[in-house]
Design a protein around this motif. Structure first.
Motif, PDB file in Angstrom:
ATOM      1  N   ARG A 149      -9.636  12.959  -8.968  1.00  0.00           N
ATOM      2  CA  ARG A 149      -9.443  11.804  -8.959  1.00  0.00           C
ATOM      3  C   ARG A 149      -8.192  11.303  -9.858  1.00  0.00           C
ATOM      4  O   ARG A 149      -8.257  11.543 -10.780  1.00  0.00           O
ATOM      5  CB  ARG A 149     -10.546  10.960  -9.609  1.00  0.00           C
ATOM      6  CG  ARG A 149     -11.737  11.007  -8.555  1.00  0.00           C
ATOM      7  CD  ARG A 149     -12.962  10.239  -9.054  1.00  0.00           C
ATOM      8  NE  ARG A 149     -13.952   9.889  -8.123  1.00  0.00           N
ATOM      9  CZ  ARG A 149     -15.166   9.123  -8.192  1.00  0.00           C
ATOM     10  NH1 ARG A 149     -15.178   8.409  -9.449  1.00  0.00           N
ATOM     11  NH2 ARG A 149     -15.965   8.957  -7.426  1.00  0.00           N
ATOM     12  N   THR A 150      -7.355  10.631  -9.160  1.00  0.00           N
ATOM     13  CA  THR A 150      -6.250  10.001  -9.999  1.00  0.00           C
ATOM     14  C   THR A 150      -6.067   8.582  -9.799  1.00  0.00           C
ATOM     15  O   THR A 150      -6.308   8.091  -8.681  1.00  0.00           O
ATOM     16  CB  THR A 150      -4.846  10.764  -9.335  1.00  0.00           C
ATOM     17  OG1 THR A 150      -4.376  10.245  -8.017  1.00  0.00           O
ATOM     18  CG2 THR A 150      -4.897  12.228  -9.654  1.00  0.00           C
ATOM     19  N   THR A 151      -5.490   7.931 -10.765  1.00  0.00           N
ATOM     20  CA  THR A 151      -5.032   6.453 -10.802  1.00  0.00           C
ATOM     21  C   THR A 151      -3.626   6.372 -11.124  1.00  0.00           C
ATOM     22  O   THR A 151      -2.953   6.878 -12.298  1.00  0.00           O
ATOM     23  CB  THR A 151      -6.004   5.724 -11.562  1.00  0.00           C
ATOM     24  OG1 THR A 151      -7.421   6.002 -11.199  1.00  0.00           O
ATOM     25  CG2 THR A 151      -5.706   4.012 -11.287  1.00  0.00           C
ATOM     26  N   GLU A 153      -0.210   3.321 -11.509  1.00  0.00           N
ATOM     27  CA  GLU A 153       0.085   2.097 -11.423  1.00  0.00           C
ATOM     28  C   GLU A 153       1.703   1.976 -11.199  1.00  0.00           C
ATOM     29  O   GLU A 153       2.366   2.490 -11.946  1.00  0.00           O
ATOM     30  CB  GLU A 153      -0.383   1.208 -12.672  1.00  0.00           C
ATOM     31  CG  GLU A 153      -2.091   1.183 -12.949  1.00  0.00           C
ATOM     32  CD  GLU A 153      -2.151   0.228 -13.752  1.00  0.00           C
ATOM     33  OE1 GLU A 153      -0.972  -0.237 -14.591  1.00  0.00           O
ATOM     34  OE2 GLU A 153      -3.216  -0.022 -14.258  1.00  0.00           O
ATOM     35  N   THR A 166      -2.142  -0.687  -7.925  1.00  0.00           N
ATOM     36  CA  THR A 166      -2.839   0.381  -8.518  1.00  0.00           C
ATOM     37  C   THR A 166      -3.596   1.045  -7.342  1.00  0.00           C
ATOM     38  O   THR A 166      -4.167   0.829  -6.505  1.00  0.00           O
ATOM     39  CB  THR A 166      -3.954  -0.307  -9.432  1.00  0.00           C
ATOM     40  OG1 THR A 166      -3.638  -0.947 -10.130  1.00  0.00           O
ATOM     41  CG2 THR A 166      -4.905   0.996  -9.978  1.00  0.00           C
ATOM     42  N   ARG A 168      -5.284   4.460  -6.073  1.00  0.00           N
ATOM     43  CA  ARG A 168      -6.266   5.532  -6.268  1.00  0.00           C
ATOM     44  C   ARG A 168      -6.554   6.468  -5.194  1.00  0.00           C
ATOM     45  O   ARG A 168      -7.023   6.149  -4.183  1.00  0.00           O
ATOM     46  CB  ARG A 168      -7.780   4.836  -6.684  1.00  0.00           C
ATOM     47  CG  ARG A 168      -7.927   3.892  -7.969  1.00  0.00           C
ATOM     48  CD  ARG A 168      -9.282   3.472  -8.166  1.00  0.00           C
ATOM     49  NE  ARG A 168      -9.276   2.599  -9.336  1.00  0.00           N
ATOM     50  CZ  ARG A 168      -8.829   1.429  -9.862  1.00  0.00           C
ATOM     51  NH1 ARG A 168      -8.286   0.586  -8.960  1.00  0.00           N
ATOM     52  NH2 ARG A 168      -9.058   1.060 -10.940  1.00  0.00           N
ATOM     53  N   ASP A 169      -6.166   7.758  -5.536  1.00  0.00           N
ATOM     54  CA  ASP A 169      -6.141   9.003  -4.833  1.00  0.00           C
ATOM     55  C   ASP A 169      -7.476   9.931  -5.208  1.00  0.00           C
ATOM     56  O   ASP A 169      -7.655  10.085  -6.337  1.00  0.00           O
ATOM     57  CB  ASP A 169      -4.859   9.791  -4.681  1.00  0.00           C
ATOM     58  CG  ASP A 169      -3.768   9.067  -4.120  1.00  0.00           C
ATOM     59  OD1 ASP A 169      -4.138   8.597  -2.947  1.00  0.00           O
ATOM     60  OD2 ASP A 169      -2.680   8.942  -4.607  1.00  0.00           O
ATOM     61  N   TRP A 171     -10.401   9.546  -4.790  1.00  0.00           N
ATOM     62  CA  TRP A 171     -11.784   8.766  -5.261  1.00  0.00           C
ATOM     63  C   TRP A 171     -12.768   8.896  -3.903  1.00  0.00           C
ATOM     64  O   TRP A 171     -13.996   8.786  -4.120  1.00  0.00           O
ATOM     65  CB  TRP A 171     -11.663   7.242  -5.859  1.00  0.00           C
ATOM     66  CG  TRP A 171     -10.913   7.202  -6.903  1.00  0.00           C
ATOM     67  CD1 TRP A 171      -9.509   7.712  -7.332  1.00  0.00           C
ATOM     68  CD2 TRP A 171     -11.357   6.692  -8.005  1.00  0.00           C
ATOM     69  NE1 TRP A 171      -9.320   7.377  -8.542  1.00  0.00           N
ATOM     70  CE2 TRP A 171     -10.428   6.830  -9.247  1.00  0.00           C
ATOM     71  CE3 TRP A 171     -12.692   6.312  -8.456  1.00  0.00           C
ATOM     72  CZ2 TRP A 171     -10.852   6.477 -10.436  1.00  0.00           C
ATOM     73  CZ3 TRP A 171     -12.951   5.834  -9.928  1.00  0.00           C
ATOM     74  CH2 TRP A 171     -12.138   5.871 -10.741  1.00  0.00           C
ATOM     75  N   ALA A 540      -6.453   7.053   0.410  1.00  0.00           N
ATOM     76  CA  ALA A 540      -6.326   6.104  -0.982  1.00  0.00           C
ATOM     77  C   ALA A 540      -6.790   4.547  -0.767  1.00  0.00           C
ATOM     78  O   ALA A 540      -6.420   3.968   0.262  1.00  0.00           O
ATOM     79  CB  ALA A 540      -4.824   6.304  -1.185  1.00  0.00           C
ATOM     80  N   THR A 542      -5.899   1.060  -2.643  1.00  0.00           N
ATOM     81  CA  THR A 542      -4.898   0.304  -3.283  1.00  0.00           C
ATOM     82  C   THR A 542      -5.113  -1.139  -3.521  1.00  0.00           C
ATOM     83  O   THR A 542      -5.503  -1.767  -2.697  1.00  0.00           O
ATOM     84  CB  THR A 542      -3.574   0.388  -2.497  1.00  0.00           C
ATOM     85  OG1 THR A 542      -3.142   1.820  -2.175  1.00  0.00           O
ATOM     86  CG2 THR A 542      -2.433  -0.191  -3.284  1.00  0.00           C
TER      87      THR A 542
END
Length: 659
Positions: A149-151, A153, A166, A168-169, A171, A540, A542
């Motif tokens: 999980r990556t976030t 910005e 933002t 989020r990949d 998740w 993703a 967003t």
């Protein structure tokens, strides 16, 4: 001659490893991503090859060409037994696995017991080539489905708002195919992926949580893939996306198109639109399936909830026989349409694409056929489950929304060019496939149009895109978070990987602003607090919102740009041009003669400290200044603006940059 045991094992291990690598080479993903039928097929193939090798080890004691011939006959007998057994239990081997399996049994098993196989050079070559193939296969693996999980910005500039983006990949686990959609479910969000998994998302500002629900939309994707010897998982290689190679059914395009949640008290009714394969009739339809669960206890109640069929399209479309579509790929799963919108009176509006049946590669032109549901928007009574045609003449409507004045808008794909934004009116014909502003693929004309480049005789689109943008979802903005955007439409794009903000005035598009996201936008949802959530084809999520922690450029744009510009030092507005302001003498901008007497009376230069003091409280810093601006309280904001001013250089008329 008695063959060395290790050499025979080396041959067999190379063959088994090559067979094991075939799914990795084809899909560029590891074995865990394979569907159940694909895994069973791989086990059958490995079992047949292993049994043939084991039998040869037990029976063949000496190396000769005669022994190799006997091994070949026995190996094919073993293969036939395994294939018969697989057919009995309804397991079919896809072509990419079956052909190499036959070659491995026909070559490797006899070769290992032949005089040629006893030589070290062929064994060494086989081992080296297998090693190279293994390295290539693992190097081509795109990513593990269990992504971290990556976030991250970033920021974006638009005409009226600097945006905080933002992304989020990881998740949501990577789905087996594209598609799916977002909907509100109470105060949370429900996501359906293209392969039918459901997730509930809590997108609170101080926390973001994604939880899988223990149910799956009943689209029988594996059965469809099995029927044509294909895979339910989309390929990772562009060759197969583009349909290169021999004709084949692109079974991985079988998908879930959209999801909706209808809430009544503590009960939530979940609706999902999707393909469905009728095995007995050998044809497919588009269904809406539904289940009911408790809203307040969703995660616990949904595993026991049962899916049922609310709607099923007609006719059931075959992929073989005279009523099929003629093409290298007779299944255009991406042309499902499938978007849903709840209306008053317990009604549902459903969009259906024509599934590729335009009358060019098929005898039927579904969009103009009153007996067909395809190429239409359908009005469904959720109480009686009866439906009727609302509009017709559509190719592939990918988005539907309603503005606050009650008007209904859809976005739909054209052929090569001619994507459309349409304002829906009951019982109106929008012309496809008789008219389009697009052309046939690889052509400069549309074969069915009597008046090329015109939309004569049918309802005109409000907007048509040339070239195509790959229009996906559309949503009308109603919230207060983006007050200038209120009432605008946001249109997603698959081809240009962007959003398009459309300003509508008297049913006309008067402004179109592209907002580059570098994502294939699949669905767009406005949240209750006005933020915008996007689901894309890379799985993703967003979030878009107005930037609060802004950089110098965005702060300058919102705080200063109304009165000042930064151009060449002489392009003044109400206030002077600020190019080169840092280090410039106070009240000395060339060609600006509207300084207040109070500012003219000041001496010295605008250094960082003086600018900071002036931006904080202009009237206190220079009493009597004509600058009608209350000042910037936040010291970090003032610092960012001053640093932005310092970064700008003056460009003289010769194009030379100077401080």
């Amino acid at each position: 001659m008695h063959p060395p045991f290790w050499q025979r094992l080396a041959w067999y291990a190379c063959g088994a490893l090559v067979l094991l690598l075939l799914p990795v080479l084809k899909y560029a993903e590891l074995w865990g991503t394979l569907g159940r039928q694909q895994k069973f097929a791989l086990l059958v193939g490995l079992g047949a090859f292993g049994a043939a090798c084991l039998l040869s080890l037990l029976v063949d004691r000496s190396a000769s060409w005669a022994a190799a011939g006997r091994a070949l006959v026995r190996s094919f007998a073993v293969l036939c037994l395994f294939l018969i057994g697989a057919a009995i239990v309804a397991i079919s081997l896809p072509r990419y696995l079956l052909i190499p399996l036959v070659i491995a049994i026909a070559v490797i098993v006899p070769l290992a017991i032949s005089p040629l196989g006893l030589r070290r050079a062929p064994v060494a070559a086989a081992v080296v080539l297998t090693g190279i193939l293994t390295a290539y296969a693992f190097a081509s693996v795109s990513s593990s489905p269990a992504m971290e999980r990556t976030t991250r910005e970033t920021s974006l500039s638009t005409a009226f708002y600097p945006l905080r983006v933002t992304v989020r990949d990881g998740w949501v686990p990577k789905p087996a195919t594209r598609g799916g959609g977002l909907t509100l479910i109470g105060e949370r969000i429900l996501l359906a992926t293209g392969d039918g998994h459901l997730y509930v998302i809590d997108a609170a500002r101080d926390a973001f949580e994604v939880q899988a629900l223990e149910t799956i939309v009943p689209a029988n994707r594996e059965e469809f893939a099995k029927a044509f010897g294909g895979s339910a998982r989309q390929p990772a290689r562009s060759r197969e996306w583009r349909g290169l190679g021999p004709p084949a059914v692109q079974t991985w395009r079988f998908r879930i198109a959209d999801v909706l949640a209808q809430v009544a008290g503590d009960q939530v009714r979940i609706l999902a639109s999707h393909h469905y394969w009728h095995e007995a009739q050998q044809c497919f339809v588009v269904r809406i399936s539904e289940l009911t669960a408790s809203l307040s206890n969703l995660e616990q109640s949904i595993p026991a909830a049962q899916w049922s069929t609310l709607f099923e399209s007609t006719p059931c479309i075959p992929l073989t026989g005279p009523e099929r579509m003629r093409a290298k790929n007779p299944f255009r799963g991406e042309e499902i349409g499938g978007r849903m919108l709840l209306l008053e009176g317990n009604k549902l509006l459903l969009t259906l694409g024509d599934q590729g049946f335009s009358g060019i590669e098929s005898h039927q032109a579904f969009a103009q056929d009153a007996a067909s549901d395809y190429g239409k928007t359908l009005l469904i009574d959720l109480a009686t489950r009866q439906h009727s045609t609302y509009t017709l003449g559509h190719r592939n409507p990918q988005g539907i929304t309603r503005t606050q004045d009650g008007k209904l808008w859809i976005t739909e794909h054209g052929p090569q060019g001619g994507d459309e934004l349409n304002l829906l009116q009951a019982q109106v014909n929008y012309g496809w496939p008789k008219v389009t502003y697009g052309t046939d693929y690889g052509s400069t004309a549309w074969p069915l149009s009597e008046d090329q480049g015109r939309h004569s005789g049918y309802q005109q689109p409000v907007l048509s895109w040339l070239p195509s943008i790959g229009a996906s979802d559309v949503t009308a903005l109603h919230g207060e978070l983006f007050p200038i955007w209120r009432g605008n439409l946001l249109v997603g794009s698959l081809s240009t990987r962007s959003l398009y903000r459309l300003v509508i005035d008297q049913d006309r598009v008067v402004v179109q602003e592209p907002i580059a996201l570098n994502q294939r936008v699949r669905d767009i949802l406005e949240l209750p607090d006005g933020r915008i959530l996007i689901w894309d084809d890379a799985a993703a999520l967003t979030l878009l919102e107005p930037a609060t922690e802004q950089d110098g450029a965005s702060l300058y744009a919102t705080q200063c740009l109304g009165c000042h510009t930064i151009a060449d030092g002489i392009s003044h507005r109400i206030g002077p041009d600020l190019m080169g302001i840092v280090g410039r003498a106070v009240a000395s901008a060339q060609g600006y003669d509207e300084y207040s007497p109070a500012l003219r009376a000041q001496s010295g230069v605008w250094d960082v400290e003086r600018l900071n003091e002036f931006l904080h409280q202009p009237q206190t810093s220079v009493p009597g200044t004509s600058m009608a601006f209350p000042g910037i309280v936040d010291a970090e904001h003032r610092k960012a603006i001053i640093e932005y001013l310092q970064r700008n250089e003056r460009i003289d008329k010769r194009g030379i940059a100077t401080k």
